[in-house]
Scaffold this motif. Structure first.
Motif, short mmCIF file in Angstrom:
data_model
loop_
_atom_site.label_atom_id
_atom_site.label_comp_id
_atom_site.label_asym_id
_atom_site.label_seq_id
_atom_site.Cartn_x
_atom_site.Cartn_y
_atom_site.Cartn_z
N PHE A 23 0.86 -1.19 0.00
CA PHE A 23 0.00 0.00 0.00
C PHE A 23 0.89 1.24 0.00
CE2 PHE A 23 -2.25 -3.40 2.13
CZ PHE A 23 -3.48 -3.41 1.48
N ARG A 25 0.62 5.76 -0.46
CA ARG A 25 -0.23 6.96 -0.56
C ARG A 25 0.26 7.81 -1.72
NH1 ARG A 25 -3.86 9.20 2.72
NH2 ARG A 25 -3.32 7.71 4.39
N VAL A 30 -4.89 6.19 -1.05
CA VAL A 30 -4.13 4.96 -0.80
C VAL A 30 -4.24 4.07 -2.03
CG1 VAL A 30 -3.91 2.92 0.66
CG2 VAL A 30 -4.52 5.12 1.69
#
Length: 280
Positions: A23, A25, A30
């Motif tokens: 993951f 940002r 996200v």
């Protein structure tokens, strides 16, 4: 059980595992992504299969089995199920459409001398797959469904979108043009059509110029401007004639007011005040 062996091939090097998605940002959102090392390992699996079987076309009608033996030359801890998952995903779109067609899996982990790490893979076909199918409500094409997707009505997102788009299409109440509605109460294709439908053209009572006014405002006299109304108006809203003796112009304004109406309004206000004072 009779099986049809499709391919047998070996991938040299330390066996890889299907790691979890990462993951990150980006621009305040996200984003989920697969690590580059996992993508590269899946590409190697696909290339090795194509080298061992030339001219193979993706089979979406059969069920398959998979046998994998992993030989490692290190003591690194690896889960067999994660290594098998990497192979199944690497063969998606190469051997089968999706690894849901894999009905049988066998995996074994072993150790070998340094420099002899490898993965031996056997893929075999077990026969026609058992699956539930229904017809698409739009195009009639048969598609697979499962217990979790038994309420699915369309074979693809495109069919679903086209059906929703047709249900949103209606004719403009004013011009008859087909348009795609944005909300349930929308009746016109544009703000111009809505404005034209809810207004009406009438001549100005003073100068005769054609003006558009909302239908709710056409019950009384129609004027093109306040200046025209002050210049040409002969009677007040209650029908009293605006003679020079009956006209009152408030200081700082040019608006004609009816003296009779002002007197009547003042009398009513005084009557209301008297009632409120006398009332116990």
């Amino acid at each position: 059980m009779t099986v049809d062996i499709v391919a047998r091939f070996t991938i040299d090097g330390e066996p890889q595992v299907k790691s979890r998605p990462r993951f990150a940002r980006q621009n305040g959102k996200v984003r989920t992504y697969t690590p580059a090392s996992v993508k590269q390992a899946q590409q190697v699996i696909a290339w090795k299969f194509r080298e061992s079987v030339s001219g193979w076309k993706v089979d979406s009608e059969s069920s398959f089995g998979l046998v994998a033996v992993f030989f490692s030359d290190t003591q690194q801890r690896k889960d067999v199920d994660n290594m098998i998952k990497l192979i199944c995903d690497g063969l998606n779109g190469v051997v089968w459409d999706d690894d849901v067609q894999v009905d049988e899996v066998s995996g074994k982990r072993g150790h070998d001398v340094k420099g002899n790490a490898r993965t031996e893979i056997l893929v075999y076909r077990m026969g026609k797959r058992r699956r539930k199918q229904k017809n698409c409500l739009r195009c009639g094409t048969k598609f697979d469904y499962y217990e979790s997707t038994k309420n699915k009505k369309y074979c693809s997102a495109k069919c679903h979108y086209e059906t929703v788009k047709e249900n949103r299409t209606r004719e403009c109440k004013y011009c008859g043009t087909s348009y795609e509605k944005q909300h349930a109460k929308q009746q016109y294709c544009s703000t111009k059509c809505k404005s034209d439908a809810l207004t009406i053209t009438r001549p100005c009572k003073g100068c005769g110029v054609e003006v558009r006014r909302p239908k709710s405002q056409t019950k009384n006299e129609t004027w093109c401007s306040n200046e025209c109304m002050r210049k040409n108006k002969t009677h007040c809203i209650h029908g009293h004639e605006l003679t020079p003796e009956n006209i009152y112009i408030a200081p700082g304004t040019n608006r004609k007011n009816c003296r009779i109406c002002r007197t009547e309004a003042s009398r009513k206000r005084r009557a209301r005040k008297t009632i409120s004072v006398v009332k116990p």
